[in-house]
Scaffold this active site. Structure first.
Site, PDB file in Angstrom:
ATOM      1  CE  LYS A 279      -3.846   0.432  -0.295  1.00  0.00           C
ATOM      2  NZ  LYS A 279      -5.203  -0.085  -0.098  1.00  0.00           N
TER       3      LYS A 279
ATOM      4  CG  ASP B  98      -7.341   2.779  -0.922  1.00  0.00           C
ATOM      5  OD1 ASP B  98      -7.488   1.723  -0.790  1.00  0.00           O
ATOM      6  OD2 ASP B  98      -7.158   3.526  -0.309  1.00  0.00           O
TER       7      ASP B  98
HETATM    8  O1  2IT Z   1      -7.992  -2.042  -0.783  1.00  0.00           O
HETATM    9  C1  2IT Z   1      -8.426  -2.692  -2.535  1.00  0.00           C
HETATM   10  O2  2IT Z   1      -7.888  -3.847  -2.674  1.00  0.00           O
HETATM   11  C2  2IT Z   1      -7.763  -1.425  -3.902  1.00  0.00           C
HETATM   12  N1  2IT Z   1      -7.460  -0.040  -3.124  1.00  0.00           N
HETATM   13  C3  2IT Z   1      -7.076  -1.985  -5.083  1.00  0.00           C
HETATM   14  C4  2IT Z   1      -5.827  -2.597  -4.851  1.00  0.00           C
HETATM   15  C5  2IT Z   1      -5.301  -2.675  -6.427  1.00  0.00           C
HETATM   16  O3  2IT Z   1      -3.730  -3.033  -6.503  1.00  0.00           O
HETATM   17  O4  2IT Z   1      -6.410  -2.961  -7.073  1.00  0.00           O
END
Ligand code: 2IT
Length: 446
Positions: free
Chosen positions: A124, A164
Site C-alpha cells: 500500500k 484507492d
Molecule cells: O484496497 C484495495 O484492494 C485497493 N485499493 C485496490 C488495490 C489494487 O491493486 O487494485
C-alpha cells in the site's frame, strides 16, 4: 502463539500506530486456534514475521500549486509481503495518510490478495496530499512529483500500485505517463486501473462494487435470502459506492442512502440510473461534499452532520473509509432492523461494531473478503497486460464472478462454526493467512 504478548511486542515496535495494531489484532485473534495446531508455523516464527512489512519507502514530494506557491507533502510505499507474488495494492491520497494507516492497509492487502486466488503479494502507498479543492492541473503536478520518487521502487514484476481513496483513473493516468517518461519502459502493466485505451481493464472501475455485491448475493443465498426489493444504504459517493449502488440496483435492490463527509442524502424512492451517474460527476468535482446531490434531485433530502447509518435499511454497505461505522452506529442500525452488513471499505467497522453485529447474529462479512473483487480485477488487468491482449467486459465479469464465489467458499470452509453459523471474519482471516503462511514456510527463513 499468545496474542497479548505478540501485540505488546508490536506496540513496542510501532508505538501509537492504532489502526495498524487494530488490524493485526483482528487477524491474530481469528487465527490463534488454527495456528496453534501447526507447530511448524511456530518453529519458523511465521506470525512474528508476517505482521511486519518487508520494507517501507518514505519520500518528500514537492510541487507548485496554481498560485505559484511551493507545497511539500510526504509520500510512502509500504511493501508488506511478497511470499505469493509481486507487491500489489493501491495508493491513497488523503490528508490523514500516515505510516500507521498504510501499514494497516498493506497488512490487510496481503491477506485479501491471497484470497483472490491470484499470485499477488501485498502493498500500500500514498500521500498526505489532500485532493479536496485542487484543480486538475494541481493534481497532475502532484502525481508527477510523486512518481518522480516512486518509480525506482516499482515495476511490472516487483510492485504494481493502483488506486484507492483519492486516486482514480485520472490520477493513475498522470502517474503512468510520468512513470513511462522516467523509466523509458512502455510496458502497460506497472500500474492498474488504467484507461481502456492504454491497457486498462474495461471493468476495473466497477469491479470493487460489483464484486462486493456478488459476494453479498452468495452470502444471502446461503442464508436463504435474496437482495431483491431490499433497502440498501451505502456510505460515501466515490468509485466504490458508485459501483456497489449500480450493481445493487441491477439486482433489484432499492438504494435509499449515500453519504459524504458533510452529511447524508436520503433517497426515499430509491436511486435511479441518472443519480448513479451523477455520483461520478460529484467525485470528479474534487469538492468532497454530497450536499449538491440533494440540490440536483428533488425528492431527496440532505441532512448535514449525519451518517448513512441513521437511515433505516435492510443492508448496510460501508464504502468509504476505515472505522466509519462504530459501536453506536451498529446499535442504531440493529435497532432499525438491519440484518446484513458487508464492509466494502477496508476495515469499515470498528471492533465494537463487529462484535455488536456478531452478538446480534446478523449477517456480517469483512472488507478483505467483500472488496477483494477490486484487486482481483487488477490482477486480471496485469494478466492481460503481460499477454498483450484485452478481454471483453463479459469475460472479465465472468472471471470476477468465479473469484468472488471462490472467496465466499473459502470463508465458508474456514469460518463454519460447530452450530453451522458462518463466521466470515474468521473464515477470511484463516483462509488468507494459511496461504501466505504456507508460502513463507516453503521458501525458508530470510
Ligand atoms: O484496497 C484495495 O484492494 C485497493 N485499493 C485496490 C488495490 C489494487 O491493486 O487494485
Amino acid at each position: 502463539m499468545n496474542v497479548n504478548n505478540l501485540m505488546a511486542e508490536l506496540e513496542r515496535k510501532h508505538p501509537g500506530e492504532n489502526e495498524y495494531l487494530q488490524a493485526v489484532r483482528e487477524v491474530l485473534e481469528s487465527i490463534e486456534e488454527v495456528y496453534n495446531q501447526h507447530p511448524e508455523f511456530e518453529k519458523a516464527k511465521i506470525v512474528e514475521r508476517i505482521v511486519e512489512p518487508d520494507r517501507i519507502f518514505t519520500f518528500r514530494v514537492t510541487w507548485v500549486d496554481d498560485k505559484g506557491e511551493v507545497q511539500t507533502n510526504l509520500g510512502y510505499r509500504v511493501q508488506f509481503n511478497s511470499a505469493i507474488g509481486p507487491y500489489k495494492g493501491g495508493l491513497r491520497f488523503h490528508k490523514a495518510v500516515n505510516p500507521s494507516m498504510l501499514k494497516f492497509l498493506g497488512f490487510e492487502q496481503t491477506f485479501k490478495n491471497a484470497l483472490t486466488t491470484l499470485p499477488m503479494g501485498g502493498a500500500k502507498g500514498g500521500s498526505d496530499f489532500d485532493p479536496t479543492g485542487k484543480s486538475d492541473a494541481e493534481i497532475m503536478r502532484f502525481c508527477q512529483a510523486f512518481m518522480l520518487e516512486l518509480w525506482r521502487n516499482i515495476g511490472v514484476d516487483t510492485d504494481v500500485p493502483a488506486g484507492d481513496v483519492g486516486v482514480g483513473g485520472r490520477e493513475i493516468g498522470f502517474l503512468n505517463g510520468m512513470y513511462q517518461k522516467l523509466a523509458r519502459q512502455y510496458h502497460t502493466g506497472v500500474l492498474t486501473g488504467k484507461g481502456e485505451t492504454w491497457g486498462g481493464s474495461i471493468l476495473r472501475p466497477e469491479a470493487t462494487g460489483f464484486g462486493a455485491l456478488y459476494f453479498v448475493e452468495h452470502m444471502l443465498k446461503l442464508a436463504g435470502k435474496s437482495i431483491k426489493d431490499k433497502t440498501v444504504v451505502v456510505s460515501g459517493f466515490g468509485n466504490v459506492a458508485w459501483g456497489a449502488s449500480k450493481k445493487a440496483m441491477e439486482l433489484g435492490a432499492k438504494v435509499i442512502g449515500i453519504s459524504g463527509p458533510d452529511g447524508v442524502v436520503f433517497i426515499p424512492n430509491g436511486m435511479t440510473a441518472e443519480m448513479n451517474d451523477y455520483m461520478l460527476e460529484l467525485r470528479a468535482s474534487n469538492r468532497n461534499i454530497v450536499a449538491p446531490f440533494a440540490e440536483k434531485f428533488p425528492g431527496t433530502t440532505f441532512t448535514p452532520g449525519k451518517k448513512a447509518w441513521s437511515i433505516k435499511c435492510d443492508i448496510a454497505l460501508p464504502c468509504a473509509f476505515q472505522n466509519e461505522l462504530n459501536g453506536d452506529d451498529a446499535a442504531e442500525l440493529l435497532k432499525n432492523g438491519t440484518w446484513c452488513c458487508a464492509e466494502v471499505s477496508n476495515m469499515g467497522c470498528t471492533p465494537e461494531a463487529i462484535h455488536a453485529f456478531q452478538k446480534a447474529g446478523i449477517l456480517f462479512a469483512p472488507g478483505k473478503a467483500v472488496n477483494a473483487g477490486g484487486v482481483a480485477t487488477s490482477g486480471l488487468e496485469m494478466t492481460q497486460n503481460c499477454m498483450h491482449l484485452s478481454w471483453s467486459g463479459k469475460e472479465v465479469d465472468e472471471k470476477l464472478h468465479f473469484i468472488m464465489e471462490s472467496i465466499h467458499n473459502a470463508c465458508v470452509k474456514f469460518g463454519k462454526q460447530a452450530d453451522g453459523h458462518i463466521d466470515y471474519v474468521k473464515g477470511a482471516n484463516i483462509a488468507g493467512f494459511m496461504k501466505v503462511a504456507q508460502a513463507m514456510l516453503e521458501q525458508g527463513v530470510f
